[in-house]
Structure formats: structure tokens, C-alpha cells
Design an enzyme around this catalytic site. Structure first.
Site, PDB file in Angstrom:
ATOM      1  N   ARG A   1      -6.238   7.307  -9.436  1.00 38.98           N
ATOM      2  CA  ARG A   1      -6.626   5.816  -9.503  1.00 38.98           C
ATOM      3  C   ARG A   1      -7.413   5.252  -8.503  1.00 38.98           C
ATOM      4  O   ARG A   1      -8.040   4.073  -8.861  1.00 38.98           O
ATOM      5  CB  ARG A   1      -4.948   5.447  -9.162  1.00 38.98           C
ATOM      6  CG  ARG A   1      -5.037   3.820  -8.878  1.00 38.98           C
ATOM      7  CD  ARG A   1      -3.603   3.388  -9.050  1.00 38.98           C
ATOM      8  NE  ARG A   1      -2.934   3.623 -10.167  1.00 38.98           N
ATOM      9  CZ  ARG A   1      -1.835   3.852 -10.585  1.00 38.98           C
ATOM     10  NH1 ARG A   1      -0.850   3.917  -9.411  1.00 38.98           N
ATOM     11  NH2 ARG A   1      -1.203   4.068 -11.719  1.00 38.98           N
ATOM     12  N   TYR A   2      -7.702   5.978  -7.353  1.00 36.96           N
ATOM     13  CA  TYR A   2      -8.335   5.371  -6.297  1.00 36.96           C
ATOM     14  C   TYR A   2      -9.754   6.193  -6.258  1.00 36.96           C
ATOM     15  O   TYR A   2      -9.946   7.275  -6.768  1.00 36.96           O
ATOM     16  CB  TYR A   2      -7.810   5.481  -4.784  1.00 36.96           C
ATOM     17  CG  TYR A   2      -6.470   4.645  -4.828  1.00 36.96           C
ATOM     18  CD1 TYR A   2      -6.660   3.242  -4.490  1.00 36.96           C
ATOM     19  CD2 TYR A   2      -5.389   5.288  -4.791  1.00 36.96           C
ATOM     20  CE1 TYR A   2      -5.284   2.729  -4.276  1.00 36.96           C
ATOM     21  CE2 TYR A   2      -4.028   4.425  -4.763  1.00 36.96           C
ATOM     22  CZ  TYR A   2      -4.214   3.242  -4.499  1.00 36.96           C
ATOM     23  OH  TYR A   2      -2.817   2.449  -4.156  1.00 36.96           O
TER      24      TYR A   2
ATOM     25  N   ARG B   1      -9.381   9.633  -3.913  1.00 37.00           N
ATOM     26  CA  ARG B   1      -8.109  10.481  -3.737  1.00 37.00           C
ATOM     27  C   ARG B   1      -7.597  10.651  -5.002  1.00 37.00           C
ATOM     28  O   ARG B   1      -7.555   9.560  -5.794  1.00 37.00           O
ATOM     29  CB  ARG B   1      -7.443  10.106  -2.531  1.00 37.00           C
ATOM     30  CG  ARG B   1      -6.799   8.545  -2.875  1.00 37.00           C
ATOM     31  CD  ARG B   1      -6.843   8.117  -1.233  1.00 37.00           C
ATOM     32  NE  ARG B   1      -6.019   6.766  -1.000  1.00 37.00           N
ATOM     33  CZ  ARG B   1      -6.835   5.696  -1.314  1.00 37.00           C
ATOM     34  NH1 ARG B   1      -8.067   5.597  -1.747  1.00 37.00           N
ATOM     35  NH2 ARG B   1      -6.310   4.548  -1.301  1.00 37.00           N
TER      36      ARG B   1
ATOM     37  N   CYS C   1      13.176  18.349  -8.239  1.00 39.96           N
ATOM     38  CA  CYS C   1      13.439  18.173  -7.051  1.00 39.96           C
ATOM     39  C   CYS C   1      14.924  18.826  -6.665  1.00 39.96           C
ATOM     40  O   CYS C   1      15.398  19.333  -7.412  1.00 39.96           O
ATOM     41  CB  CYS C   1      13.615  16.671  -6.700  1.00 39.96           C
ATOM     42  SG  CYS C   1      12.149  15.571  -6.929  1.00 39.96           S
TER      43      CYS C   1
ATOM     44  N   CYS D   1      16.748  11.243  -6.451  1.00 46.66           N
ATOM     45  CA  CYS D   1      16.999   9.819  -5.915  1.00 46.66           C
ATOM     46  C   CYS D   1      17.150   8.741  -7.162  1.00 46.66           C
ATOM     47  O   CYS D   1      16.304   8.969  -8.204  1.00 46.66           O
ATOM     48  CB  CYS D   1      15.937   9.348  -5.149  1.00 46.66           C
ATOM     49  SG  CYS D   1      15.651  10.277  -3.718  1.00 46.66           S
TER      50      CYS D   1
ATOM     51  N   CYS E   1      14.022   6.612  -8.478  1.00 45.82           N
ATOM     52  CA  CYS E   1      12.893   7.809  -8.515  1.00 45.82           C
ATOM     53  C   CYS E   1      11.816   6.813  -9.354  1.00 45.82           C
ATOM     54  O   CYS E   1      12.001   6.647 -10.608  1.00 45.82           O
ATOM     55  CB  CYS E   1      13.284   8.744  -9.131  1.00 45.82           C
ATOM     56  SG  CYS E   1      11.862   9.891  -9.190  1.00 45.82           S
TER      57      CYS E   1
ATOM     58  N   ARG F   1       9.398   8.189 -10.555  1.00 47.05           N
ATOM     59  CA  ARG F   1       8.883   9.191 -11.677  1.00 47.05           C
ATOM     60  C   ARG F   1      10.063   9.457 -12.394  1.00 47.05           C
ATOM     61  O   ARG F   1      10.253  10.714 -13.119  1.00 47.05           O
ATOM     62  CB  ARG F   1       8.109  10.280 -11.302  1.00 47.05           C
ATOM     63  CG  ARG F   1       6.859   9.692 -10.518  1.00 47.05           C
ATOM     64  CD  ARG F   1       5.532  10.573 -10.247  1.00 47.05           C
ATOM     65  NE  ARG F   1       4.723   9.932  -9.842  1.00 47.05           N
ATOM     66  CZ  ARG F   1       4.761  10.151  -8.359  1.00 47.05           C
ATOM     67  NH1 ARG F   1       5.296  10.728  -7.463  1.00 47.05           N
ATOM     68  NH2 ARG F   1       3.722   9.183  -7.828  1.00 47.05           N
TER      69      ARG F   1
ATOM     70  N   ASP G   1      10.045   0.215  -7.329  1.00 38.86           N
ATOM     71  CA  ASP G   1       9.581   0.179  -8.459  1.00 38.86           C
ATOM     72  C   ASP G   1      10.533  -0.213  -9.635  1.00 38.86           C
ATOM     73  O   ASP G   1      11.634   0.454  -9.638  1.00 38.86           O
ATOM     74  CB  ASP G   1       8.765   1.314  -8.840  1.00 38.86           C
ATOM     75  CG  ASP G   1       7.569   1.688  -7.615  1.00 38.86           C
ATOM     76  OD1 ASP G   1       7.006   0.857  -7.505  1.00 38.86           O
ATOM     77  OD2 ASP G   1       7.415   2.901  -7.637  1.00 38.86           O
TER      78      ASP G   1
ATOM     79  N   ASP H   1       3.601  -1.229  -5.086  1.00 40.46           N
ATOM     80  CA  ASP H   1       2.785  -0.540  -5.841  1.00 40.46           C
ATOM     81  C   ASP H   1       2.732  -1.179  -7.176  1.00 40.46           C
ATOM     82  O   ASP H   1       3.605  -1.278  -7.906  1.00 40.46           O
ATOM     83  CB  ASP H   1       3.581   0.994  -6.137  1.00 40.46           C
ATOM     84  CG  ASP H   1       2.318   1.882  -6.167  1.00 40.46           C
ATOM     85  OD1 ASP H   1       1.256   1.477  -7.107  1.00 40.46           O
ATOM     86  OD2 ASP H   1       2.508   2.990  -5.922  1.00 40.46           O
TER      87      ASP H   1
ATOM     88  N   LYS I   1      -1.413   0.444  -4.483  1.00 39.53           N
ATOM     89  CA  LYS I   1      -0.553  -0.201  -3.493  1.00 39.53           C
ATOM     90  C   LYS I   1      -1.119  -1.252  -2.828  1.00 39.53           C
ATOM     91  O   LYS I   1      -2.357  -1.547  -2.328  1.00 39.53           O
ATOM     92  CB  LYS I   1      -0.194   1.078  -2.548  1.00 39.53           C
ATOM     93  CG  LYS I   1       0.529   2.270  -3.060  1.00 39.53           C
ATOM     94  CD  LYS I   1       0.736   3.057  -1.816  1.00 39.53           C
ATOM     95  CE  LYS I   1       1.526   4.526  -2.413  1.00 39.53           C
ATOM     96  NZ  LYS I   1       0.289   5.354  -3.375  1.00 39.53           N
TER      97      LYS I   1
HETATM   98  C1  LIG Z   1      -0.140   6.340  -3.352  1.00 47.11           C
HETATM   99  C2  LIG Z   1      -1.126   7.073  -4.007  1.00 47.11           C
HETATM  100  C3  LIG Z   1      -2.201   7.533  -3.529  1.00 47.11           C
HETATM  101  C4  LIG Z   1      -2.197   7.611  -1.969  1.00 47.11           C
HETATM  102  O1  LIG Z   1      -2.353   6.206  -1.419  1.00 47.11           O
HETATM  103  P1  LIG Z   1      -2.483   6.212  -0.043  1.00 47.11           P
HETATM  104  O2  LIG Z   1      -2.313   4.453   0.243  1.00 47.11           O
HETATM  105  O3  LIG Z   1      -3.991   6.592   0.473  1.00 47.11           O
HETATM  106  O4  LIG Z   1      -1.577   6.964   0.849  1.00 47.11           O
HETATM  107  C5  LIG Z   1      -3.022   7.961  -4.231  1.00 47.11           C
HETATM  108  N1  LIG Z   1      -3.057   7.960  -5.570  1.00 47.11           N
HETATM  109  C6  LIG Z   1      -2.097   7.429  -6.270  1.00 47.11           C
HETATM  110  C7  LIG Z   1      -2.127   7.452  -7.813  1.00 47.11           C
HETATM  111  C8  LIG Z   1      -1.006   7.099  -5.414  1.00 47.11           C
HETATM  112  O5  LIG Z   1       0.079   6.489  -6.093  1.00 47.11           O
END
Ligand SMILES: *Cc1c(COP(=O)(O)O)cnc(C)c1O
Length: 400
Positions: free
Chosen positions: A142-143, A146, A155, A159, A162, A164, A324, A361, A368
Site C-alpha cells: 500500500r505504501y 514497505r 493465532c 481477538c 480482529c 483480519r 476498524d 486506518d 493509517k
Molecule cells: C500498518 C501497515 C504498514 C506499516 O505502517 P507503518 O506506519 O510504517 O507502521 C504497512 N503496510 C500496510 C498495508 C499496513 O497496514
């Protein structure tokens, strides 16, 4: 107690076999009393063995009713319902639950109730649209730099809120399939912009040590992967999983960070503390993630105690999440203003290190989004007008 004899009887995998029993390390008097009362045939060494804990997890309402007095709302939950998350609680985590009070915070977070069948507008199976941002199954990109790598759908304890719940605890779960790991790792290898891999699930620490190591080792071989992070609730739900062999394995792959899912100060047990000590002593930086939950942890006192405890355990509070909107979550969701009130009650009133970032989120897959109470009140000719934690106003001579 004669732990070694019964440990030898266990068919432990080689990774765990050399593990000495951790009697004084991991067993609080609370755990011992619980063990004696509810598992009279089990030894303390078994209790301290994470595999015993997993094997003996409580997965149906009837077994749970042996340990706690279920309320009508808790009893009216069918064991298997296609729309909901299964029930699963480790004996260790069950030992933390109040036996009589259905409103007990930890109990609400893991014991299903009929509220989960109340569906509200705006709820969705996959509110963060993770499946739409998934270039290969089990990987969410998504980002820019990362990825989120979902390595299992299992798990130790489920929870009820959850995010997911659409995928965890399902036997047909794509993430559970090791052949999918290779496709995800190949994708990361082919994408040099990915410098940070967050291994999550499910809970990655439910995997046997050698399976987890094969994933981490392959990621570490990729030159552009700078950071490996593991998202887990194990130190809280099954601290016995944090064996010294697990920790020695993980520390070979630094820089490796860990995000621990924590909910309430009653989770701050000597066992959790010991698990954090092992991880921190191995040089693994620890962060926390907490979901703000109505009637569970939505008070300043509760969150402050939690954050102070985490700091003492060498865990830096990282995120406080708005819950969520998964199906059947309205009983857990607070208004957004509640989260802002929590941050307002922490920032300035306690160590800056103890204050997490409050984030939503974004439904629809926006990622986020951090939220802060209003600290900028406005501007005048002299500069920017700010409000401090006490509500007093100050002016900074800001020129634009
Ligand atoms: C939370 C998340 C991350 C990591 O986000 P940070 O703000 O860097 O901790 C990366 N990818 C996805 C899809 C996420 O939901």
C-alpha cells in the site's frame, strides 16, 4: 514439581528441545493456582511449553464454560458460524479472565458474544481493502517503501475485533500455504523500492521456529530489505512462545523490530514482562499497537497504566488505533473524539515516550491517518497561537 521428566516425554522439535524449563521465569503464582485448579493432570513444565498451550487452547463454548461462568450473551454464540471468527483462547490467557464478570475487559476482548451478530452500516469484511492492494496473495503493498506480509491465518488467541477476521482461523486461508510465501518473497525481491517488510498474519509466531526462520532468512538475503518487523500478540497471549531459542534465532537477522499487540494493563503480567526482557535483551526494539475499544480500554486511567507498564517493559507505545469497522463491531467502536480525548489526557501529562500515535486506518485502503487534538488555535499578526496540554495559550512568532 519435577519438570524435566515430563518435558522429555514431549516430542519437541529440535529447535525447542534444548530449552530448559522456565519455572521461576515464566510462572506467576496466579498461573500456578490456575493450573492446579483447572488442569490438575498437567505439569508446570507442560504449562510453560508453548506447544502444550497451543494444543490445549480453548476452542469451543463448552470447554470455556468449564473455566468461566458464561453470561446469556456469551452462551448464545454458535461454535461455528460462517460469518464470524472462531473462538480460541490459550490456557495462559484464559487464566487472566475474570470468572464471574462478563464485562471484564480482557474477557470482552476474546470471548464471543451475540453482539457480533449485530451488523451496522459502514461495516465491511475487508474495511481496509487489503485484498485490493494485494499484488500476490498474502502480501499487501500500500505504501511506497514497505509491505505487509501475511504469513499465516492462525493465532494463539482470537481477538473479537480482529481487523483480519475475514481471513484468520479459516482452513482455506491462502496465507497458511507455505508455497504462497515464495511468491510473496519473489515479489519483494523484484521490487527494490521495498525497504521494510512487516511480517504479520494471523500471528507469525504461531509458526514453528524453522518455518519462521526460513522466511526471515530469505528476506534478509534481499539486499534492499533494510528492516524486518514482526507483528505479534504472542508475548501477551502466549509469552511462553518467547523461548531463548526463538530469540537467538531472531537476533541473527537484525535489524529486526517487533510490534506487540497489547490491550489492557491487566495483560502486564510477570510472564509478559519476562518475554519482553528476553526480546529487548536480544536487541530487538519493541513497539506496541493497541486498539481503542469501548468499555475495554477507553479510559485515560486504563491507557495511562498500560503505557506506563509498557515503558517499564521496554516497549515503546507505537500506535493507538481507532477500531476498524469489521462486521459486528459496533459494540467495540468508540467515537473518534474518544481517541482524541485519550491522547489529550496523555500528551504532556506523562513521558512523551509513553504516548502512542492515534490513527485511523482509512476504510477504502487509504492507509493509517494520524489524528491529534487541536493544538493550533489560530494565527494573528504576531504569529501562530498554540494551546498547551493544560489548555493555556501561547504565541510563537511565526512569519509566513
Ligand atoms: C500498518 C501497515 C504498514 C506499516 O505502517 P507503518 O506506519 O510504517 O507502521 C504497512 N503496510 C500496510 C498495508 C499496513 O497496514
Amino acid at each position: 514439581m519435577e519438570p524435566t521428566a515430563s518435558l522429555e516425554k514431549e516430542t519437541l522439535e529440535s529447535e525447542e528441545a534444548a530449552e530448559p524449563p522456565l519455572l521461576t521465569f515464566f510462572s506467576s503464582s496466579r498461573s500456578r493456582a490456575f493450573l492446579k485448579q483447572f488442569y490438575p493432570k498437567a505439569t508446570l513444565a507442560e504449562w510453560n511449553d508453548w506447544r502444550w498451550q497451543l494444543k490445549n487452547s480453548i476452542t469451543d463454548v463448552q470447554s470455556l464454560s468449564r473455566l468461566i461462568t458464561l453470561s446469556p450473551a456469551e452462551c448464545s454464540v454458535p461454535d461455528i458460524h460462517p460469518r464470524t471468527l472462531p473462538l480460541r483462547i490459550t490456557p495462559y490467557y484464559a487464566s487472566l479472565l475474570d470468572r464471574e464478570n462478563p464485562d471484564h475487559p480482557l474477557r470482552r476482548s476474546v470471548v464471543p458474544t451475540s453482539d457480533e451478530f449485530v451488523f451496522s452500516p459502514g461495516e465491511s469484511r475487508d474495511p481496509l481493502c487489503e485484498d485490493d492492494h494485494s499484488p500476490v496473495p498474502g502480501l499487501v503493498h500500500r505504501y511506497p517503501d514497505r509491505v505487509l506480509f501475511l504469513v499465516t491465518g492462525t493465532c494463539s488467541t482470537f481477538c473479537r475485533y480482529c481487523t483480519r477476521s475475514r481471513m484468520v482461523g479459516k482452513s482455506d486461508n491462502a496465507a497458511n500455504n507455505p508455497s504462497r510465501w515464495s511468491a510473496a518473497i519473489d515479489y519483494i525481491q523484484a521490487h527494490p523500492e521495498v525497504r521494510d517488510v512487516l511480517i504479520s498474519g494471523g500471528d507469525p509466531l504461531t509458526l514453528p521456529g524453522d518455518a519462521l526462520e526460513s522466511i526471515v532468512k530469505r528476506l534478509r538475503r534481499i539486499r534492499h530489505v533494510e528492516l524486518i518487523r514482526i507483528g505479534t500478540k504472542m508475548p501477551v497471549s502466549l509469552p511462553q512462545r518467547i523461548t531463548s531459542s526463538l530469540v537467538s534465532m531472531l537476533k541473527k537477522y537484525h535489524p529486526l523490530w517487533m510490534s506487540i499487540h497489547v490491550t489492557h494493563p491487566e495483560e502486564l503480567t510477570p510472564e509478559f514482562e519476562a518475554a519482553c526482557a528476553r526480546l529487548a535483551d536480544a536487541g530487538i526494539p519493541l513497539g506496541s499497537q493497541t486498539v481503542l475499544l469501548k468499555g475495554v480500554n477507553d479510559s485515560i486511567v486504563s491507557l495511562k497504566n498500560l503505557m506506563h507498564g509498557l515503558i517499564k517493559f521496554r516497549v515503546k507505545p507505537y500506535y493507538l488505533y481507532q477500531c476498524d469497522p469489521i462486521p459486528g463491531s459496533s459494540h467495540f467502536r468508540t467515537p473518534v473524539s474518544k481517541g482524541l480525548e485519550m491522547i489529550q489526557g496523555l500528551r504532556g501529562h506523562t513521558s512523551g515516550y509513553a504516548v502512542p500515535t492515534f490513527a485511523i486506518d482509512a476504510p477504502g485502503g487509504g492507509g493509517k491517518i494520524p489524528l491529534l487534538p487541536e493544538y493550533v488555535i489560530g494565527r494573528d499578526e504576531a504569529g501562530i497561537i498554540l494551546r498547551n496540554y493544560e489548555g493555556k495559550t501561547f504565541c510563537y512568532p511565526d512569519r509566513q
